[in-house]
Design an enzyme around this catalytic site. Structure first.
Site, short mmCIF file in Angstrom:
data_model
loop_
_atom_site.label_atom_id
_atom_site.label_comp_id
_atom_site.label_asym_id
_atom_site.label_seq_id
_atom_site.Cartn_x
_atom_site.Cartn_y
_atom_site.Cartn_z
N GLY A 198 0.78 -1.24 0.00
CA GLY A 198 0.00 0.00 0.00
C GLY A 198 0.81 1.29 0.00
N ASP A 231 1.01 3.87 4.49
CA ASP A 231 -0.13 4.43 3.75
C ASP A 231 -1.20 4.95 4.69
OD1 ASP A 231 -0.74 1.88 4.70
OD2 ASP A 231 -1.34 1.06 2.77
N ASP A 269 -4.42 2.79 11.27
CA ASP A 269 -5.74 2.61 11.89
C ASP A 269 -5.53 2.27 13.36
OD1 ASP A 269 -8.37 2.19 12.40
OD2 ASP A 269 -8.64 0.48 11.08
N LYS A 291 -6.37 7.42 10.76
CA LYS A 291 -7.77 7.31 11.20
C LYS A 291 -7.81 7.51 12.71
CE LYS A 291 -9.83 4.12 7.87
NZ LYS A 291 -10.26 2.74 7.66
N ARG A 323 -5.67 0.37 -6.36
CA ARG A 323 -4.42 0.98 -5.89
C ARG A 323 -3.95 2.09 -6.83
NH1 ARG A 323 -2.21 -2.16 -1.72
NH2 ARG A 323 -2.45 -4.40 -1.91
P1 5GP Z 1 -3.62 -1.12 11.60
O1 5GP Z 1 -2.64 -2.18 12.03
O2 5GP Z 1 -3.09 0.28 11.82
O3 5GP Z 1 -4.98 -1.29 12.20
O4 5GP Z 1 -3.87 -1.37 10.04
C1 5GP Z 1 -3.20 -0.68 9.08
C2 5GP Z 1 -3.33 -1.35 7.75
O5 5GP Z 1 -4.67 -1.74 7.49
C3 5GP Z 1 -2.95 -0.39 6.63
O6 5GP Z 1 -1.57 -0.46 6.34
C4 5GP Z 1 -3.83 -0.87 5.49
O7 5GP Z 1 -3.19 -1.91 4.81
C5 5GP Z 1 -5.05 -1.42 6.18
N1 5GP Z 1 -6.16 -0.43 6.22
C6 5GP Z 1 -6.65 0.21 7.30
N2 5GP Z 1 -7.66 1.03 6.97
C7 5GP Z 1 -7.82 0.92 5.62
C8 5GP Z 1 -8.71 1.53 4.66
O8 5GP Z 1 -9.59 2.37 4.96
N3 5GP Z 1 -8.56 1.15 3.37
C9 5GP Z 1 -7.62 0.25 2.96
N4 5GP Z 1 -7.56 -0.02 1.67
N5 5GP Z 1 -6.76 -0.34 3.83
C10 5GP Z 1 -6.86 -0.01 5.15
#
Ligand code: 5GP
Length: 184
Positions: free
Chosen positions: A48, A104, A107, A135, A170
């Site tokens: 990503g 990218d 979250d 986020k 993408r």
């Molecule tokens: P975290 O470990 O911070 O919860 O997850 C992060 C990863 O989840 C990001 O690198 C991405 O790959 C995926 N991700 C989280 N939110 C989104 C979103 O709204 N759209 C997409 N396409 N991927 C997301």
């Protein structure tokens, strides 16, 4: 007009918005890593972050190296477990160097927290995060606080500018919210 546009409910960040965001981050990073003794290495997490990496590295005007890592989360792909397996490790040695992880979207931050723990065990001189989107929903605590943040993202599933849904979208040049009927 792309055939993918019809799947997008609304555009959150246009190409022009993204350009402005990346230029601002590049300037800030260039100032922070200027001067003798700095040895900047950008590390992007595949796949990503590839698009952001390509733009960001060209918006930075101090010498730098780049490398990539690929990780996979265990369990449900829609929810981060924080348990991560390294699929592709770094090729470069980061000991004593100034590492900046290029992400990218952040979250829960659980994936990144694991990565930072893993990378700090290799003794870099410094370790920071640049996230294109964050986020940071109220009441939700991220496991990692990125030093550089491009923009805050609402609590919706977004695609484009490197972000996928089932490996598609993408290559959209903007970031948008997918129509629910596309994934339901
Ligand atoms: P975290 O470990 O911070 O919860 O997850 C992060 C990863 O989840 C990001 O690198 C991405 O790959 C995926 N991700 C989280 N939110 C989104 C979103 O709204 N759209 C997409 N396409 N991927 C997301």
């Amino acid at each position: 007009m792309s055939t993918m546009d019809k799947d997008v409910e609304r555009v959150l960040f246009s190409e022009e918005d993204i350009h402005g965001i990346v230029q601002r981050l590049g300037k800030q990073i260039s100032e922070d890593y200027a001067g003798e003794g700095k040895d900047l290495v950008l590390i992007a997490v595949l796949r990503g972050a590839v698009v952001f990496m390509g733009d960001l590295m060209r918006a930075i005007d101090v010498p730098l190296a780049i490398d990539f890592m690929a990780v996979s989360s265990y369990g449900d792909k829609a929810k981060s477990s924080g348990i991560v397996r390294i699929i592709k490790d770094l090729d470069v040695d980061i000991k004593g160097r100034d590492v900046l992880i290029v992400e990218d979207i952040l979250d829960s931050g659980l994936t990144l927290k694991y990565l930072m723990k893993n990378l700090s065990a290799r003794h870099p001189a410094s370790l920071e995060v640049a996230a294109f989107l964050w986020k940071d929903i109220e009441g939700k605590q991220a496991a990692v606080n990125p030093k550089y943040v491009g923009a805050h993202c609402p609590d919706a599933f977004v695609v484009g500018y490197g972000l996928d849904f089932a490996e598609k979208y993408r290559n959209l040049p903007y970031v948008g919210v997918l129509k629910p009927e596309v994934y339901s």
